[in-house]
Design an enzyme around this catalytic site. Structure first.
Site, PDB file in Angstrom:
ATOM      1  N   ASP A  61       0.967  -1.278   0.002  1.00 46.19           N
ATOM      2  CA  ASP A  61      -0.118   0.143   0.060  1.00 46.19           C
ATOM      3  C   ASP A  61       0.748   1.144   0.094  1.00 46.19           C
ATOM      4  OD1 ASP A  61      -2.756   1.230   0.616  1.00 46.19           O
ATOM      5  OD2 ASP A  61      -1.425   2.388   2.093  1.00 46.19           O
ATOM      6  N   TYR A  66       3.145   9.764  -0.178  1.00 42.85           N
ATOM      7  CA  TYR A  66       4.218   9.127   0.541  1.00 42.85           C
ATOM      8  C   TYR A  66       5.752   9.406  -0.015  1.00 42.85           C
ATOM      9  CZ  TYR A  66       0.342   6.576   2.473  1.00 42.85           C
ATOM     10  OH  TYR A  66      -1.087   6.232   3.134  1.00 42.85           O
ATOM     11  N   LYS A  91      -2.815   5.663  -4.324  1.00 38.47           N
ATOM     12  CA  LYS A  91      -3.801   6.884  -3.995  1.00 38.47           C
ATOM     13  C   LYS A  91      -3.549   8.353  -4.765  1.00 38.47           C
ATOM     14  CE  LYS A  91      -3.966   4.485   0.421  1.00 38.47           C
ATOM     15  NZ  LYS A  91      -2.394   4.513   0.706  1.00 38.47           N
ATOM     16  N   HIS A 124      -7.568   9.483  -2.188  1.00 37.74           N
ATOM     17  CA  HIS A 124      -7.014   9.319  -1.021  1.00 37.74           C
ATOM     18  C   HIS A 124      -7.889  10.017   0.076  1.00 37.74           C
ATOM     19  CE1 HIS A 124      -2.870   9.169   1.097  1.00 37.74           C
ATOM     20  NE2 HIS A 124      -3.730   8.771   1.672  1.00 37.74           N
TER      21      HIS A 124
HETATM   22  N1  LIG Z   1      -5.531   6.436   3.497  1.00 38.20           N
HETATM   23  C1  LIG Z   1      -5.083   7.127   4.608  1.00 38.20           C
HETATM   24  O1  LIG Z   1      -5.327   8.284   4.565  1.00 38.20           O
HETATM   25  C2  LIG Z   1      -4.186   6.307   5.434  1.00 38.20           C
HETATM   26  C3  LIG Z   1      -3.913   7.108   6.523  1.00 38.20           C
HETATM   27  C4  LIG Z   1      -2.910   6.411   7.414  1.00 38.20           C
HETATM   28  C5  LIG Z   1      -2.231   5.142   6.944  1.00 38.20           C
HETATM   29  N2  LIG Z   1      -2.661   4.550   5.838  1.00 38.20           N
HETATM   30  C6  LIG Z   1      -1.892   3.332   5.432  1.00 38.20           C
HETATM   31  O2  LIG Z   1      -2.039   2.439   6.510  1.00 38.20           O
HETATM   32  C7  LIG Z   1      -0.665   1.771   6.853  1.00 38.20           C
HETATM   33  C8  LIG Z   1      -0.709   1.619   8.226  1.00 38.20           C
HETATM   34  O3  LIG Z   1      -1.082   2.558   9.169  1.00 38.20           O
HETATM   35  P1  LIG Z   1      -0.288   3.624   9.937  1.00 38.20           P
HETATM   36  O4  LIG Z   1       1.222   3.381   9.545  1.00 38.20           O
HETATM   37  O5  LIG Z   1      -0.516   4.866  10.220  1.00 38.20           O
HETATM   38  O6  LIG Z   1      -0.250   2.819  11.501  1.00 38.20           O
HETATM   39  P2  LIG Z   1       0.084   1.423  12.072  1.00 38.20           P
HETATM   40  O7  LIG Z   1       0.196   0.286  10.973  1.00 38.20           O
HETATM   41  O8  LIG Z   1      -1.068   1.260  12.849  1.00 38.20           O
HETATM   42  O9  LIG Z   1       1.383   1.670  12.919  1.00 38.20           O
HETATM   43  C9  LIG Z   1       2.577   1.865  12.267  1.00 38.20           C
HETATM   44  C10 LIG Z   1       3.666   1.867  13.600  1.00 38.20           C
HETATM   45  O10 LIG Z   1       3.653   0.960  14.400  1.00 38.20           O
HETATM   46  C11 LIG Z   1       5.161   0.721  14.382  1.00 38.20           C
HETATM   47  N3  LIG Z   1       5.254  -0.702  14.645  1.00 38.20           N
HETATM   48  C12 LIG Z   1       4.718  -1.988  13.824  1.00 38.20           C
HETATM   49  N4  LIG Z   1       4.679  -3.050  14.301  1.00 38.20           N
HETATM   50  C13 LIG Z   1       5.322  -2.800  15.480  1.00 38.20           C
HETATM   51  C14 LIG Z   1       5.727  -3.631  16.474  1.00 38.20           C
HETATM   52  N5  LIG Z   1       5.549  -5.028  16.458  1.00 38.20           N
HETATM   53  N6  LIG Z   1       6.073  -3.103  17.926  1.00 38.20           N
HETATM   54  C15 LIG Z   1       6.120  -1.984  17.721  1.00 38.20           C
HETATM   55  N7  LIG Z   1       6.065  -1.037  16.931  1.00 38.20           N
HETATM   56  C16 LIG Z   1       5.438  -1.266  15.718  1.00 38.20           C
HETATM   57  C17 LIG Z   1       5.891   1.111  13.373  1.00 38.20           C
HETATM   58  O11 LIG Z   1       7.038   1.428  13.416  1.00 38.20           O
HETATM   59  P3  LIG Z   1       8.365   0.784  12.764  1.00 38.20           P
HETATM   60  O12 LIG Z   1       8.256   1.067  11.372  1.00 38.20           O
HETATM   61  O13 LIG Z   1       9.420   1.441  13.263  1.00 38.20           O
HETATM   62  O14 LIG Z   1       8.351  -0.624  13.059  1.00 38.20           O
HETATM   63  C18 LIG Z   1       4.899   2.430  13.049  1.00 38.20           C
HETATM   64  O15 LIG Z   1       5.356   3.507  13.429  1.00 38.20           O
HETATM   65  C19 LIG Z   1       0.083   3.057   6.560  1.00 38.20           C
HETATM   66  O16 LIG Z   1       1.570   2.776   6.387  1.00 38.20           O
HETATM   67  C20 LIG Z   1      -0.512   3.570   5.033  1.00 38.20           C
HETATM   68  O17 LIG Z   1       0.031   2.521   4.185  1.00 38.20           O
HETATM   69  C21 LIG Z   1      -3.605   5.165   4.960  1.00 38.20           C
END
Ligand SMILES: NC(=O)c1ccc[n+]([C@@H]2O[C@H](COP(=O)([O-])OP(=O)(O)OC[C@H]3O[C@@H](n4cnc5c(N)ncnc54)[C@H](OP(=O)(O)O)[C@@H]3O)[C@@H](O)[C@H]2O)c1
Length: 302
Positions: A61, A66, A91, A124
């Site tokens: 994704d 990004y 997106k 997006h």
């Molecule tokens: N459409 C939208 O508007 C939108 C908005 C937000 C996100 N997204 C998509 O959704 C994806 C996921 O959301 P997100 O990145 O915001 O949040 P998330 O997946 O809830 O959390 C990611 C965070 O958790 C950490 N992490 C992951 N596994 C871990 C573990 N086992 N222990 C400790 N920390 C851990 C990662 O750090 P490290 O990388 O340092 O491991 C990162 O800082 C995004 O990357 C993006 O592709 C889309």
């Protein structure tokens, strides 16, 4: 079946394996577990995508905002995984909305990732950059954007189209006029923000839900209820949160740039598919609902 032979405090409910793929309304299958790449840059992004592909994940994704399409391109090429086996979502950003711009944006994304087609393209955000959230221009320009995505879809440049961060009213407006209905809505879902009504509307309309921020951007990993359930099922907090979302019918796109963390999800979600959170555990997690948002809030966008 509830097995209690592990220890008095360990409760693992076995069940039918969760589906590895979800089927979109047009028949396209997409992997229910993908790698998120928000804030993954340069070497981190390249290494994370390489690790994910090596570990068997087949869904990446990304988004034009990004700014990591170069590293993703390199990782896809270096992985040796055939293009047809990887599902790539991107997106159109709030900066790229509107007639004549959305198509250009999608073509730019394909060029930068080095692909002839995208598997899924999302609008997006329901709003447009530099336009006030209450302006009617948002509705006009997201509609123009959608029409461009419909054309790209009918030309076969994208295999599926959808939206992201659409609230009920944005979705209803689109469903009322679209020739091609959205196949996906990607929005924030985790135990503190479950969005039951929006998920119900998506289900009713045949729109797959992709949950983002499933780990609460790492914050939920330390929540006492999550760690208690994790101890009960002898899994990690991340595995519990992802299982909760998948059991609720969502696809997930957790993000990490650390291969060992990606391996942790993959081990449980792709290899250890036959366990479930019990109803009591699901209820405990759902008790965390307080509407908290970790990411941006589209509710004010008209
Ligand atoms: N459409 C939208 O508007 C939108 C908005 C937000 C996100 N997204 C998509 O959704 C994806 C996921 O959301 P997100 O990145 O915001 O949040 P998330 O997946 O809830 O959390 C990611 C965070 O958790 C950490 N992490 C992951 N596994 C871990 C573990 N086992 N222990 C400790 N920390 C851990 C990662 O750090 P490290 O990388 O340092 O491991 C990162 O800082 C995004 O990357 C993006 O592709 C889309």
């Amino acid at each position: 079946m509830l097995i209690s032979d592990l220890s008095a405090s360990t409760m693992v409910t076995l069940g039918k394996p969760l589906p590895r793929t979800l089927t979109l309304r047009n028949g396209v299958e997409f992997p229910a577990v993908g790698l998120g790449t928000f804030r993954a840059q340069d070497d981190d992004a390249r290494n994370a995508v390489m690790a994910a592909l090596r570990l068997g994940l087949r869904h990446i994704d990304t988004a034009s905002i990004y700014k990591n399409e170069g590293p993703i391109r390199e990782a896809l090429a270096a992985s040796g995984v055939p293009r047809g086996e990887v599902f790539v979502t991107s997106k159109v950003s709030p900066y790229e909305q509107g007639a004549g711009r959305a198509r250009k944006a999608v073509e730019g994304i394909m060029e930068r990732i080095g692909v002839q087609y995208l598997d899924l393209v999302l609008v997006h955000w329901p709003g447009v950059s530099r336009v006030a959230p209450d302006s009617s221009l948002n509705a006009q320009m997201r509609w123009e954007t959608w029409q461009e995505l419909e054309r790209l879809y009918s030309e076969g440049r994208v295999r599926a189209i959808g939206v992201s961060n659409y609230e009920e009213r944005h979705l209803r407006e689109l469903l009322g006029r679209a020739a091609v209905k959205p196949m996906v809505n990607q929005f924030e879902v985790h135990p503190r923000r479950q969005r039951l009504e929006l998920r119900q509307l998506c289900k009713q309309e045949g729109i797959a839900v992709v949950a983002y921020a499933s780990l609460g951007c790492a914050d939920l990993l330390n929540h006492p209820t999550v760690t208690r359930v994790a101890a009960e099922v002898r899994r990690t907090p991340a595995q519990v949160l992802l299982r909760w979302a998948l059991q609720g019918g969502c696809a997930v796109i957790p993000k990490s740039v650390r291969p060992e963390r990606i391996a942790e999800w993959r081990e449980d979600l792709l290899l250890g598919g036959d366990w479930r959170l019990s109803q009591e555990q699901v209820t405990a997690l759902e008790g965390l609902e307080d509407g908290h948002k970790y990411c941006w809030d589209p509710s004010a966008v008209m």
